[in-house]
Design an enzyme around this catalytic site. Structure first.
Site, PDB file in Angstrom:
ATOM      1  N   LYS A  22      -8.883   4.761   5.533  1.00 15.75           N
ATOM      2  CA  LYS A  22      -8.313   4.824   4.183  1.00 15.75           C
ATOM      3  C   LYS A  22      -8.525   3.494   3.455  1.00 15.75           C
ATOM      4  O   LYS A  22      -8.960   3.464   2.322  1.00 15.75           O
ATOM      5  CB  LYS A  22      -6.822   5.107   4.274  1.00 15.75           C
ATOM      6  CG  LYS A  22      -6.054   4.885   2.982  1.00 15.75           C
ATOM      7  CD  LYS A  22      -4.595   5.265   3.094  1.00 15.75           C
ATOM      8  CE  LYS A  22      -3.744   4.155   3.626  1.00 15.75           C
ATOM      9  NZ  LYS A  22      -3.339   3.124   2.654  1.00 15.75           N
ATOM     10  N   ARG A  93      -0.692   1.528  -5.637  1.00 11.68           N
ATOM     11  CA  ARG A  93      -0.959   0.174  -6.071  1.00 11.68           C
ATOM     12  C   ARG A  93      -2.375  -0.273  -5.741  1.00 11.68           C
ATOM     13  O   ARG A  93      -2.904  -1.191  -6.337  1.00 11.68           O
ATOM     14  CB  ARG A  93       0.059  -0.791  -5.495  1.00 11.68           C
ATOM     15  CG  ARG A  93       0.288  -0.699  -4.015  1.00 11.68           C
ATOM     16  CD  ARG A  93       1.395  -1.609  -3.605  1.00 11.68           C
ATOM     17  NE  ARG A  93       1.311  -2.888  -4.268  1.00 11.68           N
ATOM     18  CZ  ARG A  93       0.409  -3.823  -3.988  1.00 11.68           C
ATOM     19  NH1 ARG A  93      -0.493  -3.574  -3.081  1.00 11.68           N
ATOM     20  NH2 ARG A  93       0.389  -4.964  -4.625  1.00 11.68           N
ATOM     21  N   CYS A 117       6.603  -1.757  -3.560  1.00 11.91           N
ATOM     22  CA  CYS A 117       6.771  -0.483  -2.838  1.00 11.91           C
ATOM     23  C   CYS A 117       7.864  -0.715  -1.794  1.00 11.91           C
ATOM     24  O   CYS A 117       8.472  -1.780  -1.728  1.00 11.91           O
ATOM     25  CB  CYS A 117       5.454  -0.061  -2.188  1.00 11.91           C
ATOM     26  SG  CYS A 117       5.035  -1.080  -0.792  1.00 11.91           S
ATOM     27  N   PRO A 123       3.162  -8.900  -4.627  1.00 11.53           N
ATOM     28  CA  PRO A 123       2.627  -9.619  -5.809  1.00 11.53           C
ATOM     29  C   PRO A 123       1.098  -9.593  -5.840  1.00 11.53           C
ATOM     30  O   PRO A 123       0.449  -9.280  -4.840  1.00 11.53           O
ATOM     31  CB  PRO A 123       3.135 -11.037  -5.624  1.00 11.53           C
ATOM     32  CG  PRO A 123       3.361 -11.175  -4.169  1.00 11.53           C
ATOM     33  CD  PRO A 123       3.784  -9.826  -3.675  1.00 11.53           C
ATOM     34  N   ASP A 125      -0.518 -12.321  -7.563  1.00 12.69           N
ATOM     35  CA  ASP A 125      -0.816 -13.641  -8.157  1.00 12.69           C
ATOM     36  C   ASP A 125      -2.126 -14.233  -7.639  1.00 12.69           C
ATOM     37  O   ASP A 125      -2.880 -14.863  -8.397  1.00 12.69           O
ATOM     38  CB  ASP A 125       0.344 -14.599  -7.896  1.00 12.69           C
ATOM     39  CG  ASP A 125       0.690 -14.696  -6.418  1.00 12.69           C
ATOM     40  OD1 ASP A 125       0.855 -13.644  -5.779  1.00 12.69           O
ATOM     41  OD2 ASP A 125       0.755 -15.814  -5.888  1.00 12.69           O
ATOM     42  N   ASP A 306       0.203  -2.834  10.133  1.00 16.13           N
ATOM     43  CA  ASP A 306       0.189  -1.380   9.924  1.00 16.13           C
ATOM     44  C   ASP A 306       0.402  -0.612  11.224  1.00 16.13           C
ATOM     45  O   ASP A 306       0.544   0.601  11.198  1.00 16.13           O
ATOM     46  CB  ASP A 306      -1.134  -0.944   9.281  1.00 16.13           C
ATOM     47  CG  ASP A 306      -1.237  -1.433   7.854  1.00 16.13           C
ATOM     48  OD1 ASP A 306      -2.346  -1.367   7.280  1.00 16.13           O
ATOM     49  OD2 ASP A 306      -0.223  -1.901   7.324  1.00 16.13           O
ATOM     50  N   ILE A 328       4.072 -10.316   7.706  1.00 17.61           N
ATOM     51  CA  ILE A 328       3.255  -9.994   6.534  1.00 17.61           C
ATOM     52  C   ILE A 328       4.088  -9.493   5.368  1.00 17.61           C
ATOM     53  O   ILE A 328       3.925  -9.937   4.236  1.00 17.61           O
ATOM     54  CB  ILE A 328       2.174  -8.948   6.896  1.00 17.61           C
ATOM     55  CG1 ILE A 328       1.347  -9.383   8.108  1.00 17.61           C
ATOM     56  CG2 ILE A 328       1.288  -8.650   5.683  1.00 17.61           C
ATOM     57  CD1 ILE A 328       0.467 -10.605   7.881  1.00 17.61           C
ATOM     58  N   ARG A 398      -0.300  10.543   2.705  1.00 13.67           N
ATOM     59  CA  ARG A 398      -1.140   9.595   1.963  1.00 13.67           C
ATOM     60  C   ARG A 398      -2.169   8.977   2.904  1.00 13.67           C
ATOM     61  O   ARG A 398      -3.226   8.551   2.471  1.00 13.67           O
ATOM     62  CB  ARG A 398      -0.284   8.453   1.396  1.00 13.67           C
ATOM     63  CG  ARG A 398       0.675   8.861   0.330  1.00 13.67           C
ATOM     64  CD  ARG A 398       1.399   7.656  -0.215  1.00 13.67           C
ATOM     65  NE  ARG A 398       0.464   6.585  -0.538  1.00 13.67           N
ATOM     66  CZ  ARG A 398       0.852   5.423  -1.066  1.00 13.67           C
ATOM     67  NH1 ARG A 398       2.119   5.191  -1.271  1.00 13.67           N
ATOM     68  NH2 ARG A 398      -0.020   4.497  -1.360  1.00 13.67           N
TER      69      ARG A 398
END
Ligand code: EPZ
Length: 418
Positions: A22, A93, A117, A123, A125, A306, A328, A398
């Site tokens: 993904k 996102r 989320c 962020p 930035d 993940d 993270i 998803r």
């Protein structure tokens, strides 16, 4: 919101095929904005997130045709707009990945600010600072980020954090820039490397992929190509954990174990042995001989965040105390209260989960709070003594293609209900 009804305790055995990644598919799809012509992408997973990205590309004017279960033909005959709307970016996102290719190809982009989320405020930035260093002017107004650059000039850039999508966005912004761009402290994930390989096949000149120093020599033009997406290492890891917890009779097929070295090392520490035969992997695991261990999630090649939630279920089955430290994301333990409702004994202190096992998981009604938390609850349900009702499964769909069908094929008693 849909739910899964899971009857735990079944013996699982058979072949579990791994889908395309993904998190390689999403940047590569976004990257088809960067040059006109016809692309062919294979091993694309059939996921909700992929559907959202495809809708977004069609919004920009691309024509996309599904030519096989996991293959797409993408025709870019020019862009009808340079704006990514709120209603699409707010769903996913990763839509923000269109910013880099739009800047590279047209010198302009207007993208709705991606929201946070469940796992953190996420962020961007570092993305924006990098675009400015390449010469873009960035304006944030009315919830949109507008970027303009007459032409992008190569630059040596240091990323304050090895952000995955930040590295991907900056690679895509730099490939058509004038001169050389160097990304220091770049993300080393295989999915970043896959995007870079895709771009190099299109005529880009990128070296250092898979290292923390990526060098991009700007070129004049890029040409569409055909490309095969890498296998999903997170899905593979999820299935290997499931196999270790259900007797090890599952053959996980289509795995690239080079993408799972830290994961493999930690599971071997626990006492799990891997049998690798090409791209087919089996684990030998005797639950009674598992040893507790401590794990810290880190940017690649460290232990993947993940796989944190899924691995906590494994740690909960081990006699003794294990720890999982999440470095993270700031809010990525939302699966823990749900696991405790199923009988686990896990305490959270700051960014450390202290897991006391073994656990006799019992089925319960629980809810998926994010994609990987959902996957961990599917595993917990499958090893529980009775029935689990898992709500909010849209999160899971998803990131896992046809999960119910694939699990049913190896003997799991799981069904979907609206
Ligand atoms: C990618 O997200 C993945 N998503 C995530 O996968 C994955 O968990 C994450 O990388 C870490 O491996 C995709 O690739 C689409 P980051 P990304 O930017 O790029 C901070 C899943 O389950 N940061 O590496 O958004 C940020 O706050 C998803 O498939 C900044 O401070 O992750 C976070 O703490 C979940 N400023 C950390 O970096 C920035 O500009 C990691 O973020 C960007 C990031």
């Amino acid at each position: 919101m849909g739910k899964y009804i899971i009857q735990g305790g079944k013996t699982l055995s058979g072949v579990l095929p791994v889908s395309g990644a993904k998190n390689a598919t999403l940047p590569i799809l976004a990257c088809t904005l960067i040059a006109e012509g016809t692309y062919f992408l294979n091993n694309v997973p059939a996921l909700k997130d992929v559907e959202v990205m495809i809708k977004l590309l069609e919004h920009f004017g691309l024509k996309i045709e599904k030519i096989a279960q996991n293959s797409y033909k993408i025709i870019n005959n020019g862009l009808q707009t340079l704006e990514a709307p709120y209603e699409l970016v707010s769903i996913m996102r990763a839509s923000f990945l269109v910013m880099g290719p739009l800047l590279a190809h047209r010198g302009e982009a207007r993208v709705s600010m991606p929201g946070g989320c469940a796992i953190g405020n996420r962020p961007i930035d570092i993305h924006l600072k990098g675009f400015e260093q390449l010469g873009a002017t960035i304006k944030t107004e009315h919830g949109f980020i507008s970027a303009k650059a007459k032409n992008l000039i190569g630059k040596e850039i240091y990323l304050d954090f090895p952000t995955v999508t930040g590295t991907e966005n900056l690679i895509m912004a730099a490939v058509l820039s004038k001169g050389i761009t160097i990304l220091n402290n770049a993300a080393r994930e295989p999915e970043v490397e896959d995007l870079g390989n895709f771009l190099n096949k299109m005529g880009a000149k990128i070296t250092g992929l898979g290292t923390d120093r990526i060098i991009i020599e700007g070129v004049e033009k890029l040409f569409p190509c055909e490309y095969n997406i890498i296998p999903d290492r997170i899905e593979a890891g999820t299935f290997l954990i499931l196999s270790a917890l259900t007797g090890g009779n599952i053959v996980v097929k289509g795995v690239n174990m080079e993408h799972l070295t830290s994961f493999k090392t930690k599971l071997e520490e626990i006492g799990i042995n891997f049998k690798i035969n090409g791209d087919e992997v089996q684990v030998q695991a005797d639950l009674n001989n598992f040893k507790p261990t401590n794990i810290i999630t880190l940017p690649y090649p460290g232990f993947p965040t993940d796989l944190q939630a899924q691995t906590i279920v494994l740690l909960a089955m081990i006699k003794g105390n294990s720890e999982m430290k999440e470095t993270i994301f700031e809010n990525r333990f939302r699966h823990v209260p749900e696991l405790n409702r199923m009988g686990a004994n896990i305490k959270i202190e700051g960014n450390v989960a202290s897991i006391n096992g073994p656990t006799n998981f019992q089925g319960a009604e629980v809810e998926a709070t994010d994609l990987r938390a959902g996957a961990c609850l599917v595993i917990a349900g499958l090893i529980s003594s009775n029935t689990t009702i898992l709500n909010n499964i849209e999160h899971i769909e998803r990131g896992y293609e046809n999960l119910v069908e694939r699990l049913q094929a190896i003997g799991a008693e799981i069904k979907k209900s609206e």
